[in-house]
Enzyme design. Sequence first.
Site, PDB file in Angstrom:
ATOM      1  N   HIS A 148     -26.788  21.207   0.446  1.00 35.26           N
ATOM      2  CA  HIS A 148     -27.223  22.523  -0.969  1.00 35.26           C
ATOM      3  C   HIS A 148     -26.073  23.577  -1.300  1.00 35.26           C
ATOM      4  CE1 HIS A 148     -29.193  23.473  -4.490  1.00 35.26           C
ATOM      5  NE2 HIS A 148     -29.046  24.675  -3.889  1.00 35.26           N
ATOM      6  N   CYS A 194       1.086  -1.562   0.210  1.00 39.88           N
ATOM      7  CA  CYS A 194      -0.369  -0.210   0.202  1.00 39.88           C
ATOM      8  C   CYS A 194       0.930   0.981  -0.448  1.00 39.88           C
ATOM      9  CB  CYS A 194      -0.997  -0.176   0.861  1.00 39.88           C
ATOM     10  SG  CYS A 194      -2.448   1.397   1.233  1.00 39.88           S
ATOM     11  N   GLU A 245     -27.049  15.442  -2.316  1.00 41.23           N
ATOM     12  CA  GLU A 245     -27.731  15.713  -2.449  1.00 41.23           C
ATOM     13  C   GLU A 245     -28.548  14.662  -3.015  1.00 41.23           C
ATOM     14  OE1 GLU A 245     -29.281  19.659  -3.102  1.00 41.23           O
ATOM     15  OE2 GLU A 245     -27.843  20.517  -4.051  1.00 41.23           O
TER      16      GLU A 245
HETATM   17  C1  LIG Z   1      -0.526  -0.645  -7.627  1.00 40.83           C
HETATM   18  C2  LIG Z   1      -2.180  -0.822  -6.284  1.00 40.83           C
HETATM   19  C3  LIG Z   1      -3.115   0.001  -5.886  1.00 40.83           C
HETATM   20  C4  LIG Z   1      -3.621  -0.185  -5.034  1.00 40.83           C
HETATM   21  N1  LIG Z   1      -4.948   0.534  -4.353  1.00 40.83           N
HETATM   22  C5  LIG Z   1      -5.656  -0.110  -3.609  1.00 40.83           C
HETATM   23  C6  LIG Z   1      -6.199   1.358  -2.768  1.00 40.83           C
HETATM   24  O1  LIG Z   1      -6.612   2.108  -3.963  1.00 40.83           O
HETATM   25  N2  LIG Z   1      -6.720   1.015  -1.942  1.00 40.83           N
HETATM   26  C7  LIG Z   1      -6.787   0.138  -1.604  1.00 40.83           C
HETATM   27  O2  LIG Z   1      -7.132  -0.363   0.354  1.00 40.83           O
HETATM   28  N3  LIG Z   1      -6.009  -1.291  -1.397  1.00 40.83           N
HETATM   29  C8  LIG Z   1      -4.939  -0.852  -2.288  1.00 40.83           C
HETATM   30  N4  LIG Z   1      -4.677  -1.619  -2.882  1.00 40.83           N
HETATM   31  C9  LIG Z   1      -3.896  -2.816  -2.284  1.00 40.83           C
HETATM   32  C10 LIG Z   1      -3.709  -2.945  -0.202  1.00 40.83           C
HETATM   33  O3  LIG Z   1      -2.292  -2.172  -1.328  1.00 40.83           O
HETATM   34  C11 LIG Z   1      -3.033  -5.054  -0.229  1.00 40.83           C
HETATM   35  O4  LIG Z   1      -5.011  -5.027   0.081  1.00 40.83           O
HETATM   36  C12 LIG Z   1      -2.739  -4.201   1.044  1.00 40.83           C
HETATM   37  O5  LIG Z   1      -1.302  -3.788   0.664  1.00 40.83           O
HETATM   38  C13 LIG Z   1      -2.484  -5.526   1.762  1.00 40.83           C
HETATM   39  O6  LIG Z   1      -2.019  -5.205   2.593  1.00 40.83           O
HETATM   40  P1  LIG Z   1      -1.188  -6.894   3.742  1.00 40.83           P
HETATM   41  O7  LIG Z   1      -0.791  -6.262   4.714  1.00 40.83           O
HETATM   42  O8  LIG Z   1      -2.157  -7.961   3.208  1.00 40.83           O
HETATM   43  O9  LIG Z   1       0.297  -7.063   2.679  1.00 40.83           O
HETATM   44  P2  LIG Z   1       1.236  -5.832   2.115  1.00 40.83           P
HETATM   45  O10 LIG Z   1       0.956  -4.710   2.620  1.00 40.83           O
HETATM   46  O11 LIG Z   1       1.996  -6.660   0.625  1.00 40.83           O
HETATM   47  O12 LIG Z   1       2.802  -6.424   2.681  1.00 40.83           O
HETATM   48  C14 LIG Z   1       3.076  -7.708   2.361  1.00 40.83           C
HETATM   49  C15 LIG Z   1       4.855  -7.329   3.069  1.00 40.83           C
HETATM   50  O13 LIG Z   1       5.654  -8.367   3.180  1.00 40.83           O
HETATM   51  C16 LIG Z   1       6.892  -9.041   2.465  1.00 40.83           C
HETATM   52  N5  LIG Z   1       7.008 -10.306   1.990  1.00 40.83           N
HETATM   53  C17 LIG Z   1       6.416 -10.895   1.816  1.00 40.83           C
HETATM   54  N6  LIG Z   1       6.935 -12.586   1.383  1.00 40.83           N
HETATM   55  C18 LIG Z   1       8.474 -12.006   3.054  1.00 40.83           C
HETATM   56  C19 LIG Z   1       8.914 -11.994   3.711  1.00 40.83           C
HETATM   57  N7  LIG Z   1       8.262 -14.506   3.011  1.00 40.83           N
HETATM   58  N8  LIG Z   1       9.905 -12.409   4.445  1.00 40.83           N
HETATM   59  C20 LIG Z   1       9.360 -10.798   4.502  1.00 40.83           C
HETATM   60  N9  LIG Z   1       8.880  -9.785   3.880  1.00 40.83           N
HETATM   61  C21 LIG Z   1       8.170 -10.365   3.274  1.00 40.83           C
HETATM   62  C22 LIG Z   1       6.469  -8.063   0.990  1.00 40.83           C
HETATM   63  O14 LIG Z   1       7.813  -7.042   0.898  1.00 40.83           O
HETATM   64  C23 LIG Z   1       5.411  -6.734   1.639  1.00 40.83           C
HETATM   65  O15 LIG Z   1       5.816  -5.378   2.176  1.00 40.83           O
HETATM   66  C24 LIG Z   1      -3.216  -1.742  -3.873  1.00 40.83           C
HETATM   67  C25 LIG Z   1      -2.645  -2.477  -4.267  1.00 40.83           C
HETATM   68  C26 LIG Z   1      -2.059  -2.471  -5.656  1.00 40.83           C
HETATM   69  C27 LIG Z   1      -0.639  -3.910  -5.939  1.00 40.83           C
END
Ligand SMILES: Cc1cc2nc3c(=O)[nH]c(=O)nc-3n(C[C@H](O)[C@H](O)[C@H](O)COP(=O)(O)OP(=O)(O)OC[C@H]3O[C@@H](n4cnc5c(N)ncnc54)[C@H](O)[C@@H]3O)c2cc1C
Length: 455
Positions: A438, A43, A443
Amino acid sequence: MSRHDYDLLIIGGGSGGVRAARIAAGYGASVGIAEEYRFGGTCVIRGCVPKKLFVYASQFRDHFADAAGFGWRVGETAFDWPTLRDNKDCEIARLEGLYRRNLERAGVELFDTRAVLEDRHTVRLLSRAASVTAKTILIATGGIPYVDNSVPGIEHTITSNEVFHMDRFPERVIVAGGGYIAVEFAGIFAGLGTETTLLYRGEEILRGFDDDLRTGLHAEYEKKGIRVICNNVFRTIEKTEGGLLGTITDGSKIPADQILFAIGRRPFTEGLGLETAGVATNDGGAIEVDTYSRTNVENIYAVGDVTDRINLTPVAIREGHAFADTVFGAKPTSVDHDNVATAVFSSPEIGTVGLGEAEARSRFEEIDIYRSRFRPMKHTLGGRDEQMLMKLVVDGRSDRVLGCHIIGPDAGEMAQLLGIAVKMGATKADFDATIAVHPTAAEEFVTMREKVAES
Ligand SMILES: Cc1cc2nc3c(=O)[nH]c(=O)nc-3n(C[C@H](O)[C@H](O)[C@H](O)COP(=O)(O)OP(=O)(O)OC[C@H]3O[C@@H](n4cnc5c(N)ncnc54)[C@H](O)[C@@H]3O)c2cc1C
């Protein structure tokens, strides 16, 4: 004393992992968190936040054009990609720093490394060449872009991971995909002046959204000059002297400088050691969890995109928080995934909460539809040919509002507040009893009186 190094070890420092870490530490747990790329996760680093900054950048083109109708002479304008890209990078670095500091302040130990499971209590921290043990393990590794390796020439394309760092800004782009990320990037590119094609395999973009939103945005995109091609995929992609050349199913050839594949995301579990720890996944590769985010292994939990429930940041955050409350706060908390409001940051924007018309009709016997299409006030003097759409889906029997759908300026902001009403079970009569603000566009939601359809 615990016989483990930590009470909680989290793999993944994104939305879900970071929230769980801070809340669990606040309950007095000893917490470690491993992140292989950058804290903040998808994110903050390469998702919602940088994307929204790009959306803002892309909207200036319309603002400049509309200004003339309000008496402003704007003069020559030009867009400079390196400025936007590098300013965005500074902001993302600032946010990443905040995430790190907040974790440290909460007493969480940070590991900048990839981590994998060795057994149900042991995690290997790869770049430290060390293993640590924890009583509870939380997997919050998120998702990664799905890449269709069956397309010859796929290696010439980029995904949403790379789009934020392009060296050069393309003059012509093809975005493959029809989900919200593809649609948003098509809008961003077009707004920044790129000749843009959106190529989607299905009948209509934005599968899963209300049909009026799908066809409405499609029509608005075409008005903006975005070429939307449905029922087609890439057959091949070739590198030519002039850039790239995509051949699609119907045989047409489309030249481009850049091709962005945004055809979906999948849970990121590869090489994570799930099998060694005995953690079960479903057919799509997502970790299976119960309503408390617990996997089939008693001390291992999973939250966020890796569980493929609703793949949005606020959902991952809520799941991470609920997990920490349940396991460390003695407050068993499950997450209610119903009626999650969301936005598509297309131009114009989409905001939506609850059921679309088709889904409502399949689940309820009597459905009333209220719909309003109009030109937003700002576009009257601005002269823009852009329609706003507002739609209410109502259960004809109980009068409960089942869904609210919007295309137009600030649609996401409206969806957030309408989400409260829908979550509370508001009826159409409650909407009608609310006096309008308004002049606003919102609205319309409390002044729509005529049903356009009922069954
Ligand atoms: C281009 C794009 C736009 C988006 N826009 C929106 C939006 O406008 N609004 C919204 O609500 N959501 C949006 N999303 C979705 C949102 O980003 C995800 O739903 C959210 O980040 C999920 O959170 P998470 O904690 O599950 O995983 P993530 O935020 O993906 O975090 C997972 C982390 O784990 C790390 N990781 C993975 N495997 C390992 C490992 N083995 N060891 C150590 N670290 C590891 C990764 O590097 C990553 O940093 C968007 C996604 C993308 C790709």
